[in-house]
Design a protein around this motif. Structure first.
Motif, PDB file in Angstrom:
ATOM      1  N   MET A   1      24.473  30.258 -23.977  1.00  0.00           N
ATOM      2  CA  MET A   1      23.887  31.541 -23.640  1.00  0.00           C
ATOM      3  C   MET A   1      22.613  31.809 -24.436  1.00  0.00           C
ATOM      4  O   MET A   1      21.691  32.380 -23.905  1.00  0.00           O
ATOM      5  N   ILE A   2      22.588  31.400 -25.717  1.00  0.00           N
ATOM      6  CA  ILE A   2      21.411  31.650 -26.538  1.00  0.00           C
ATOM      7  C   ILE A   2      20.214  30.862 -26.005  1.00  0.00           C
ATOM      8  O   ILE A   2      19.095  31.367 -25.989  1.00  0.00           O
ATOM      9  N   LEU A   3      20.478  29.634 -25.512  1.00  0.00           N
ATOM     10  CA  LEU A   3      19.400  28.834 -24.928  1.00  0.00           C
ATOM     11  C   LEU A   3      18.840  29.520 -23.692  1.00  0.00           C
ATOM     12  O   LEU A   3      17.621  29.579 -23.500  1.00  0.00           O
ATOM     13  N   SER A   4      19.708  30.074 -22.878  1.00  0.00           N
ATOM     14  CA  SER A   4      19.282  30.793 -21.688  1.00  0.00           C
ATOM     15  C   SER A   4      18.384  31.968 -22.065  1.00  0.00           C
ATOM     16  O   SER A   4      17.345  32.187 -21.439  1.00  0.00           O
ATOM     17  N   ARG A   5      18.768  32.703 -23.077  1.00  0.00           N
ATOM     18  CA  ARG A   5      17.952  33.854 -23.511  1.00  0.00           C
ATOM     19  C   ARG A   5      16.584  33.412 -24.014  1.00  0.00           C
ATOM     20  O   ARG A   5      15.567  34.066 -23.743  1.00  0.00           O
ATOM     21  N   ILE A   6      16.559  32.313 -24.768  1.00  0.00           N
ATOM     22  CA  ILE A   6      15.286  31.809 -25.296  1.00  0.00           C
ATOM     23  C   ILE A   6      14.376  31.369 -24.156  1.00  0.00           C
ATOM     24  O   ILE A   6      13.184  31.710 -24.132  1.00  0.00           O
ATOM     25  N   VAL A   7      14.921  30.630 -23.204  1.00  0.00           N
ATOM     26  CA  VAL A   7      14.127  30.150 -22.073  1.00  0.00           C
ATOM     27  C   VAL A   7      13.598  31.322 -21.244  1.00  0.00           C
ATOM     28  O   VAL A   7      12.421  31.354 -20.882  1.00  0.00           O
ATOM     29  N   VAL A   8      14.460  32.284 -20.961  1.00  0.00           N
ATOM     30  CA  VAL A   8      14.030  33.459 -20.194  1.00  0.00           C
ATOM     31  C   VAL A   8      12.963  34.228 -20.966  1.00  0.00           C
ATOM     32  O   VAL A   8      11.945  34.652 -20.393  1.00  0.00           O
ATOM     33  N   TRP A   9      13.149  34.394 -22.264  1.00  0.00           N
ATOM     34  CA  TRP A   9      12.170  35.115 -23.084  1.00  0.00           C
ATOM     35  C   TRP A   9      10.825  34.390 -23.077  1.00  0.00           C
ATOM     36  O   TRP A   9       9.770  35.025 -22.910  1.00  0.00           O
ATOM     37  N   LEU A  10      10.839  33.064 -23.273  1.00  0.00           N
ATOM     38  CA  LEU A  10       9.600  32.287 -23.257  1.00  0.00           C
ATOM     39  C   LEU A  10       8.864  32.447 -21.930  1.00  0.00           C
ATOM     40  O   LEU A  10       7.658  32.698 -21.902  1.00  0.00           O
ATOM     41  N   ALA A  11       9.609  32.290 -20.841  1.00  0.00           N
ATOM     42  CA  ALA A  11       8.993  32.391 -19.515  1.00  0.00           C
ATOM     43  C   ALA A  11       8.442  33.792 -19.275  1.00  0.00           C
ATOM     44  O   ALA A  11       7.335  33.953 -18.748  1.00  0.00           O
ATOM     45  N   ARG A  12       9.197  34.803 -19.659  1.00  0.00           N
ATOM     46  CA  ARG A  12       8.768  36.187 -19.447  1.00  0.00           C
ATOM     47  C   ARG A  12       7.525  36.512 -20.281  1.00  0.00           C
ATOM     48  O   ARG A  12       6.563  37.101 -19.777  1.00  0.00           O
ATOM     49  N   MET A  13       7.528  36.142 -21.554  1.00  0.00           N
ATOM     50  CA  MET A  13       6.391  36.455 -22.420  1.00  0.00           C
ATOM     51  C   MET A  13       5.132  35.730 -21.965  1.00  0.00           C
ATOM     52  O   MET A  13       4.034  36.299 -21.986  1.00  0.00           O
ATOM     53  N   LEU A  14       5.298  34.479 -21.529  1.00  0.00           N
ATOM     54  CA  LEU A  14       4.140  33.739 -21.048  1.00  0.00           C
ATOM     55  C   LEU A  14       3.598  34.362 -19.764  1.00  0.00           C
ATOM     56  O   LEU A  14       2.381  34.475 -19.579  1.00  0.00           O
ATOM     57  N   ALA A  15       4.483  34.795 -18.870  1.00  0.00           N
ATOM     58  CA  ALA A  15       4.047  35.458 -17.634  1.00  0.00           C
ATOM     59  C   ALA A  15       3.330  36.770 -17.961  1.00  0.00           C
ATOM     60  O   ALA A  15       2.311  37.095 -17.333  1.00  0.00           O
ATOM     61  N   LEU A  16       3.844  37.519 -18.929  1.00  0.00           N
ATOM     62  CA  LEU A  16       3.168  38.761 -19.323  1.00  0.00           C
ATOM     63  C   LEU A  16       1.789  38.473 -19.907  1.00  0.00           C
ATOM     64  O   LEU A  16       0.817  39.170 -19.590  1.00  0.00           O
ATOM     65  N   LEU A  17       1.699  37.448 -20.734  1.00  0.00           N
ATOM     66  CA  LEU A  17       0.408  37.065 -21.297  1.00  0.00           C
ATOM     67  C   LEU A  17      -0.551  36.641 -20.185  1.00  0.00           C
ATOM     68  O   LEU A  17      -1.729  37.018 -20.188  1.00  0.00           O
TER      69      LEU A  17
END
Length: 176
Positions: free
Chosen positions: A1-17
């Protein structure tokens, strides 16, 4: 689950940037066009506007790629697959994720070599004279994150094939 959160966070932050960069490019383009329209009043275009648009939009494309991959946002053709069993569709999903991972990996690899060449030769943009390796580095880093997300999605698709049930990663996106 922690890996899923990290991957989602990375993808989301990069999309926001990527979105922030795209908005900045839009504002700069409007300012440049407005400046051209009012040259007689002492305004003018933004110097190097096309260079900034190229670099910014190029980065934005790669910045949106991980989020698109995570949420199954790529174009699909479901004309035939609706007639296939769930297992066959899971196999198709896994194969397409593998192919996408290979494509993103190849793109990242080529961006890395392009960045190295631009750095080695000291190429700069024509008007603003900023080093050409900067946009390559930004796109390369975004493509590396896209590759990480893509490898993660291969694991998700493999688990879907193994269990037979679709797995929602981010709670958004479409499930086919």
């Amino acid at each position: 689950m922690i890996l899923s959160r990290i991957v989602v966070w990375l993808a989301r932050m990069l999309a926001l940037l990527g979105g922030i960069v795209l908005i900045a490019v839009i504002i700069m383009t409007v300012a440049s066009i407005t400046g051209r329209a009012f040259v007689r009043f002492g305004l003018g275009p933004v110097p190097g506007d096309f260079e900034l648009v190229q670099a910014g939009v190029g980065f934005a494309v790669f910045a949106f790629l991980p989020w698109c991959q995570l949420n199954r946002g790529h174009a699909t053709v479901d004309i035939l697959t609706v007639f296939f069993s769930r297992r066959v569709n899971h196999i198709i999903d896994l194969v397409t994720e593998l192919l996408m991972t290979l494509a993103i990996g190849l793109i990242a690899w080529q961006l890395y070599y392009g960045m190295r060449d631009k750095l080695a030769y000291g190429e700069t943009s024509f008007i603003l004279q900023f080093p050409q390796w900067w946009p390559y580095a930004a796109c390369f880093m975004a493509s590396v994150i896209a590759a990480i997300v893509s490898v993660y999605m291969v694991a998700v698709r493999f688990n879907e094939l193994r269990t037979g049930a679709p797995i929602a990663v981010s709670g958004q996106g479409s499930m086919h």
